[in-house]
Write an enzyme that holds these catalytic residues in place. Sequence first.
Site, PDB file in Angstrom:
ATOM      1  N   ASN A  66       0.847  -1.192   0.000  1.00 30.79           N
ATOM      2  CA  ASN A  66       0.000   0.000   0.000  1.00 30.79           C
ATOM      3  C   ASN A  66       0.881   1.240   0.000  1.00 30.79           C
ATOM      4  OD1 ASN A  66      -2.311  -1.646   0.230  1.00 30.79           O
ATOM      5  ND2 ASN A  66      -2.036  -1.779   2.448  1.00 30.79           N
ATOM      6  N   GLY A  84      -4.037   3.175   1.517  1.00 29.00           N
ATOM      7  CA  GLY A  84      -4.248   2.498   2.797  1.00 29.00           C
ATOM      8  C   GLY A  84      -2.969   2.280   3.592  1.00 29.00           C
ATOM      9  N   HIS A  93       7.063   2.809   6.278  1.00 31.30           N
ATOM     10  CA  HIS A  93       8.295   2.058   5.997  1.00 31.30           C
ATOM     11  C   HIS A  93       7.853   0.970   5.031  1.00 31.30           C
ATOM     12  CE1 HIS A  93      12.252   0.107   7.555  1.00 31.30           C
ATOM     13  NE2 HIS A  93      11.768  -0.718   6.618  1.00 31.30           N
ATOM     14  N   HIS A 105       6.678  -1.992   3.032  1.00 30.27           N
ATOM     15  CA  HIS A 105       6.404  -3.363   3.474  1.00 30.27           C
ATOM     16  C   HIS A 105       5.502  -4.036   2.457  1.00 30.27           C
ATOM     17  CE1 HIS A 105       3.519  -0.595   5.353  1.00 30.27           C
ATOM     18  NE2 HIS A 105       2.611  -1.550   5.225  1.00 30.27           N
ATOM     19  N   HIS A 159       2.792  -7.045   2.144  1.00 31.28           N
ATOM     20  CA  HIS A 159       1.928  -7.986   2.855  1.00 31.28           C
ATOM     21  C   HIS A 159       1.914  -9.296   2.064  1.00 31.28           C
ATOM     22  CE1 HIS A 159      -0.266  -4.841   5.312  1.00 31.28           C
ATOM     23  NE2 HIS A 159       0.166  -4.080   4.325  1.00 31.28           N
TER      24      HIS A 159
HETATM   25  P1  AMP Z   1      -0.312  -0.743   5.917  1.00 32.45           P
HETATM   26  O1  AMP Z   1      -1.665  -0.370   6.439  1.00 32.45           O
HETATM   27  O2  AMP Z   1      -0.305  -1.289   4.533  1.00 32.45           O
HETATM   28  O3  AMP Z   1       0.677   0.401   6.098  1.00 32.45           O
HETATM   29  O4  AMP Z   1       0.182  -1.949   6.807  1.00 32.45           O
HETATM   30  C1  AMP Z   1       0.728  -1.785   8.076  1.00 32.45           C
HETATM   31  C2  AMP Z   1       0.565  -3.104   8.771  1.00 32.45           C
HETATM   32  O5  AMP Z   1       1.425  -3.132   9.890  1.00 32.45           O
HETATM   33  C3  AMP Z   1      -0.857  -3.349   9.298  1.00 32.45           C
HETATM   34  O6  AMP Z   1      -1.387  -4.531   8.690  1.00 32.45           O
HETATM   35  C4  AMP Z   1      -0.648  -3.507  10.810  1.00 32.45           C
HETATM   36  O7  AMP Z   1      -1.489  -4.488  11.374  1.00 32.45           O
HETATM   37  C5  AMP Z   1       0.817  -3.883  10.894  1.00 32.45           C
HETATM   38  N1  AMP Z   1       1.476  -3.551  12.134  1.00 32.45           N
HETATM   39  C6  AMP Z   1       1.435  -2.381  12.811  1.00 32.45           C
HETATM   40  N2  AMP Z   1       2.212  -2.438  13.901  1.00 32.45           N
HETATM   41  C7  AMP Z   1       2.773  -3.667  13.916  1.00 32.45           C
HETATM   42  C8  AMP Z   1       3.677  -4.345  14.793  1.00 32.45           C
HETATM   43  N3  AMP Z   1       4.177  -3.755  15.881  1.00 32.45           N
HETATM   44  N4  AMP Z   1       4.035  -5.616  14.502  1.00 32.45           N
HETATM   45  C9  AMP Z   1       3.531  -6.223  13.402  1.00 32.45           C
HETATM   46  N5  AMP Z   1       2.683  -5.654  12.529  1.00 32.45           N
HETATM   47  C10 AMP Z   1       2.306  -4.384  12.781  1.00 32.45           C
HETATM   48 ZN    ZN Z   2      11.753   2.719   8.919  1.00 29.81          ZN
END
Ligand code: AMP
Ligand code: ZN
Length: 114
Positions: free
Chosen positions: A87, A93, A98, A100, A102
Amino acid sequence: MPSCLFCQIVAGNIDADVLRIGELTLAFRDIRPQAPVHVLIIPKEHLANVAELTPEHGPLLVETAGMAKWIAASEGIAESGYRIVTNTGPDGGQTVDHLHFHLLGGRQMTWPPG
Ligand code: AMP
Ligand code: ZN
């Protein structure tokens, strides 16, 4: 101490359920899983999102794909299939700035996503 949440996980300052550590990437379970398998694959280097990728990040993307394949096999979803999503920005969303990816699997995914 870095302020970015995922940089803190990379640094070991915040606990996460880490599945695998690569040379350039880290994989850990999402804290609020949206599927039976929900793993985040992140670069160890801080990049805000895919818009910050440059040609030099080729090895990072290749390692990410290999990481996804390895996790899918170890989680038993290589055959049933899975989805990789990233995202970007508010409308995309994105809630953690940072980069990532999914990795989602273990159930039938819907299309288009809501
Ligand atoms: P996004 O909304 O695409 O930025 O995804 C961020 C994701 O990080 C979400 O699915 C959260 O549930 C996940 N998230 C947030 N904090 C943590 C954490 N401390 N450990 C693991 N996942 C996390
Ligand atoms: Zn970072």
